[in-house]
Design a protein around this motif. Sequence first.
Motif, PDB file in Angstrom:
ATOM      1  N   LEU A  64     -10.507   2.009  -5.130  1.00 43.48           N
ATOM      2  CA  LEU A  64      -9.215   1.512  -4.508  1.00 43.48           C
ATOM      3  C   LEU A  64      -8.152   2.465  -5.154  1.00 43.48           C
TER       4      LEU A  64
ATOM      5  N   LEU B  27     -10.448  -4.131   1.020  1.00 44.08           N
ATOM      6  CA  LEU B  27      -9.143  -3.886   1.427  1.00 44.08           C
ATOM      7  C   LEU B  27      -9.025  -3.885   2.876  1.00 44.08           C
TER       8      LEU B  27
ATOM      9  N   LEU C  54      -6.209  -7.581   0.020  1.00 42.51           N
ATOM     10  CA  LEU C  54      -7.034  -7.284  -0.887  1.00 42.51           C
ATOM     11  C   LEU C  54      -7.898  -8.672  -1.348  1.00 42.51           C
TER      12      LEU C  54
ATOM     13  N   CYS D  95       0.719  -1.251   0.130  1.00 48.52           N
ATOM     14  CA  CYS D  95       0.043  -0.041  -0.129  1.00 48.52           C
ATOM     15  C   CYS D  95       0.944   1.469   0.021  1.00 48.52           C
TER      16      CYS D  95
END
Lengths: 432, 243
Positions: free
Chosen positions: A319, A358, A338, A212
């Motif tokens: 997202l 997520l 995810l 991320c």
Amino acid sequence: MKIESWGRYPKVFGTVHRFDNEKTLHSIVSEQKALIAYGNGRSYGDSALNDNIVHTRPYDCLLAFDETEGLLHVQAGVLLSEILDVIVPKGWFLKVTPGTKLITVGGAIASDVHGKNHHVEGCFSESVKSFRIMLANGEVVTCSREKTPELWRATCGGMGLTGIILEATLSLKKINSQYIEQTTIKTKNLRETFEAFESYAHMPYSVAWIDCLAADSERGRCLLMAGDFKDDGDLDYHHKTQKSIPFNFPDFALNNWSVKAFNRLYYSKVKERVSYQIVDIDTFFYPLDAIGHWNRIYGKQGFTQYQFILPKETSYEGLDEILAAIAESGKGSFLAVLKLYGKENANYLSFPMEGYSLALDFKIEKGLFKLLDRLDTIVVKYGGRIYLTKDVRVSKEVFEQGYPQIEMFRKYRKEQGMDRKFQSLQSKRVGI
Amino acid sequence: MGYVLIVGAKSDMAKAVAREYAKNGYDIYLAARDTEMLKPLAKDIAIRTECNVQLLALDILDFESHQNWYAEIEEKPAGVVCAVGYLGEQTAAQEDFPEAKKIIDTNYTGIVSLFNVIANDFERRKEGFIVGISSVAGERGRKSNYIYGSAKAAFTAYLSGLRNRLYASGVQVLTVKPGFVATRMTAHMDLPKHLTAAPEEVAKDIFRAQQKGKDILYTKWMWRWVMLVIRSIPEFQFKKMSI
């Protein structure tokens, strides 16, 4: 005494009530004003916290196991791990299991948990044939989809707000190995990640770890793990001894740089675009259970997990925007998971819907809740919702917009007198 | 390996001990006044371990019944673990003798009555083990629970004498002194986390100590040292304290 849940935030002082049969529980339920069931303390936030909690974990007997039909009748305090110890050697597995086996069956129903196979098997409640529950007036009823549909829809995913779940009968899945054939797919960005999920949708189990903190053209890069049970007849299952984090990590241990370094290492450890492995049940389904007290790495301030889901149509755009906002904030997360989900069920408050979810862990620190509020706005904009089992801070407004059946749930609670008897800090905060 | 007789089987500690012995290959007798309450545990143990579990109705306060009760057990146990315990209400016991008597009879007299019978059998057979779960509360009387504490002190002394007597016959007697244990009995108390054991930890400790042939077990282990300190406080000082 001091009570906390897995996120270790908040810590509250409350009274713990214990029972060993329905009679003793009946007197607790009739004497106390408001209470909430607390199982193994693995929900992350404040959904099992209040001044009065009923500790259900010690109510943990296995009552019947039909080895030919794959039916298991248990008291609600039993852990999924205890169930696996008994059923795997006999060639059975849980139809639905989340990423930890250290939760109680009662908690699994109340959170209507899901796992890597949601797109095939749905939520935990789909594997439950019936359960027994003590209601606000102390009455114990056996609840099934057919006989008491409203109580079923309210209780599965109902966060313990309809009563104390006492027993459940689970229907199991036949397996012929304790090993899983795993395929790992390495992707370069979010577009590739989505394509990989679609092309591996035929696999019964799939989940992705996503980096991320990767920015710009690398945003959304991931390692997607897909798999299915082998068929080699090896059922000699023993769970491994646990390593444990012995103390709280100091606050500075987790920061933007250390998480970035970890993520880079973890991602680049996998060299090929597609690779194959044989892994055991614990490694595939419960990697974090191998480390006891792993919540200590977030320090004594605790942490939270932010988990949301977006409808499939808006998932990519949503997202992309959320990952950009996180990368920009610099507040990274080791654990960013995810997954593509299947169809949603009829339960009033179950979290899953068809789309992408997520989950991100964040250390509790200054500025975090502001970031999460910002992410909430994006989630709401794209028609998504927040997972109550992980949540400790969502506002009533954001929560309500994600759960269109909330009014039916509220109305049912009120009619049944559940709204005054069963309350958590979370239910008070979001007004359910 | 034979049967282990668990007396006072309804308690949280007994449940954990029964599971621990079953896991290690023993068959189990579960004894308590109300066997109906033991049925879920009996099923549980049988499913988890596939060992034999039998339920026996036993009233620890019905002293006269103990001789016949034991005589009727067909396959005599290889060992016995007594987890009978009644904390009672200290203030009620001060005001009202029947409550005091119940505390003493449950924690001491009743067990003596039963253990006498079992000890005679084990001594004749020259085999077996006897595990008595006493308490650190028996090491020094405190105002908050001295009636319970005095009954446990008597039980501890009884076990010590029994060990001395049965040594010659090769029968093991283990005195267990748990500190705080997180059970239903203590659910209302605010116990310090680091000194409090889960029943499962206590059960593991008991099994290990019994198998090793130990005489006295403190669990958690640090209670040995906590009690050493508490015992060494001079009485003129101790009487003024509130612990």
